[in-house]
Scaffold this active site. Structure first.
Site, PDB file in Angstrom:
ATOM      1  N   GLY A 210    -136.975  45.867  76.896  1.00  0.00           N
ATOM      2  CA  GLY A 210    -137.909  46.508  77.378  1.00  0.00           C
ATOM      3  C   GLY A 210    -138.582  46.403  76.288  1.00  0.00           C
ATOM      4  O   GLY A 210    -139.073  45.015  75.718  1.00  0.00           O
ATOM      5  N   ASN A 211    -139.421  47.306  76.200  1.00  0.00           N
ATOM      6  CA  ASN A 211    -141.111  47.583  75.460  1.00  0.00           C
ATOM      7  C   ASN A 211    -141.042  48.382  75.205  1.00  0.00           C
ATOM      8  O   ASN A 211    -140.262  49.864  75.022  1.00  0.00           O
ATOM      9  CB  ASN A 211    -142.223  46.640  75.877  1.00  0.00           C
ATOM     10  CG  ASN A 211    -142.556  47.536  77.033  1.00  0.00           C
ATOM     11  OD1 ASN A 211    -143.150  49.253  76.862  1.00  0.00           O
ATOM     12  ND2 ASN A 211    -142.497  46.682  78.130  1.00  0.00           N
ATOM     13  N   HIS A 212    -141.957  48.573  73.842  1.00  0.00           N
ATOM     14  CA  HIS A 212    -142.323  50.300  72.880  1.00  0.00           C
ATOM     15  C   HIS A 212    -142.670  50.857  74.286  1.00  0.00           C
ATOM     16  O   HIS A 212    -143.507  52.572  73.558  1.00  0.00           O
ATOM     17  CB  HIS A 212    -143.079  49.866  71.841  1.00  0.00           C
ATOM     18  CG  HIS A 212    -141.970  49.281  71.120  1.00  0.00           C
ATOM     19  ND1 HIS A 212    -141.102  49.774  70.672  1.00  0.00           N
ATOM     20  CD2 HIS A 212    -141.958  47.734  70.400  1.00  0.00           C
ATOM     21  CE1 HIS A 212    -140.481  48.942  69.822  1.00  0.00           C
ATOM     22  NE2 HIS A 212    -141.166  48.091  69.543  1.00  0.00           N
TER      23      HIS A 212
END
Ligand code: PMT
Length: 400
Positions: A210-212
């Site tokens: 995923g990412n932030h």
């Protein structure tokens, strides 16, 4: 009335200028605003709860608990507000706000807020000029808050200089201008499709890539478009953001493939698309059915390219006005312009992780908008204001 039904939470801290809050509350109510007042413990030495609750027609809270032992829910108070006004804001309250020193209800509520925050400082002239106060005011602006500078004149100490809280009329003018600019109904009858948040690409039943992205930017855009009368479809990856507006339909998705499928259910009907989601470019080729065990020293996961949702929209573009985002770390403009062209966009919003206060998770963002024919740079602002700037710019382009 310019402030009709606007919910304003006023946080009063302990300074002599608190006497002006009585007048401010009366005038805000005359303009149609709903007012909720919170006080720091020190504020109660300067102005009475009874006066303020009578004027605001609501109980005034100053403690985490009420007399009947019920909890004054600071999260609910913060989410209720369309705007928070810290007035008068003493040097002490300002310092606590800027450094997260959460020892009273006012600060707990401020820290829970998602709405714009207005700060009207008031203190003696030397306190106002002190480097720590000036740094904290600059920090407040970096956080995207709107500082209403103190005025110059006679102070309670008998000295004369800058430190007087802005007059109620000035504060009301600032609110009226702020809400007026957010009240445009220019997108009535338009369908706006927005992607927001991250995508999660499953590795096995418990892990993902995923990412932030928090979804804050996309949700702010959805709110701004809905406030202008648009019918909004908000396709969002996993987020803790909440939104409740009659014009917004939230379509939650998990992966890039889910987002692709959901987006193309709505794309043909959309007049405008804003792709603010941080979509994972790659996903694991295989998703393990069982949790992967850590038997070996290294693990190789083969990744395959996800569909480029925005690029596909660009290739199929008919009437849609397409707005992309570019989150960059280097050679920002060059990369953003490449994306503008490759994805056949009408404009692209560039944000750089090199800019303090910009990008993932923050309440603020600093953007530059690029089109085929030019660029416009904006200062660091609250994401809700950034969203309005983006829509203002898009509407300008549509009128050309
Ligand atoms: O959610 P927040 O915490 O508030 O953070 C906001 C943000 C930083 C995520 C947002 O402002 C932002 O920059 N979003 C785009 C981030 C990004 O992934 O950009 P990109 O350069 O990788 O992608 C370019 C454009 O193509 C974007 O509009 C993206 O949504 C779109 N894209 C990318 C890949 C893909 N497979 N499909 C897409 O649609």
């Amino acid at each position: 009335m310019p402030l009709q039904e606007k919910k304003i939470l006023i946080c009063v801290s302990g300074g002599i200028a608190a006497y002006k809050i009585n007048i401010l509350v009366r005038q805000l109510i005359k303009q149609g605003a709903e007012i909720q007042i919170l006080m720091t413990p020190a504020a109660q030495h300067f102005v009475s709860k009874l006066t303020l609750s009578t004027l605001s027609k609501r109980p005034v809270f100053s403690d985490f608990y009420s007399e009947n032992d019920t909890w004054n829910n600071h999260v609910e108070l913060a989410l209720w507000a369309d705007a928070i006004l810290m007035a008068p804001c003493t040097a002490n309250t300002l310092a606590k706000m800027m450094h997260g020193q959460c020892d009273n209800l006012v600060i707990a509520t401020y820290l829970s807020a998602k709405c714009p925050v207005f700060i009207a400082p008031a203190m003696d002239l030397d306190m106002y000029q002190h480097p720590s106060t000036q740094q904290n005011l600059a920090l407040a602006e970096d956080f995207g808050h709107i500082v209403i500078p103190a005025e110059t004149g006679e102070l309670a100490s008998g000295l004369s200089g800058q430190g007087r809280m802005a007059e109620p009329e000035t504060i009301i003018d600032i609110f009226c201008q702020y809400f007026e600019s957010s009240k445009k109904k220019s997108l009535t009858g338009k369908k706006v499709l927005i992607t927001a948040g991250p995508t999660y690409e499953a590795i096995d039943p418990v892990r993902f890539i995923g990412n932030h992205s928090s979804g804050k930017m996309g949700f702010a855009l959805a709110k701004a478009a809905a406030e202008r009368g648009a019918e909004v479809i908000l396709v969002s990856g996993p987020t803790s953001e909440l939104i409740n507006h009659q014009n917004i339909r939230v379509c939650p998705v998990i992966s890039a493939k889910d987002m692709y499928e959901e987006v193309f259910k709505h794309y043909d009907q959309a007049d405008m698309v804003i792709a603010s989601a941080a979509v994972a470019d790659y996903a694991p080729k295989e998703i393990a059915v069982q949790k992967i065990k850590k038997n070996d020293d290294s693990l190789t996961i083969e990744l395959v390219k996800n569909p480029d949702i925005l690029k596909t929209m660009g290739a199929q573009k008919k009437k849609q006005f397409l707005i992309g985002f570019a989150l960059e770390t280097n050679d920002e403009e060059e990369h953003a312009l490449q994306k503008l062209q490759k994805k056949n966009l009408d404009m692209i919003v560039l944000n750089s992780l090199r800019d303090e206060g910009a990008g993932f998770k923050k309440d603020t963002n600093k953007i530059k908008i690029l089109t085929q024919s030019g660029a416009r740079e904006f200062s660091l602002k609250h994401k809700q204001e950034v969203a309005r700037d983006i829509l203002d710019f898009a509407e300008e382009q549509l009128l050309k």
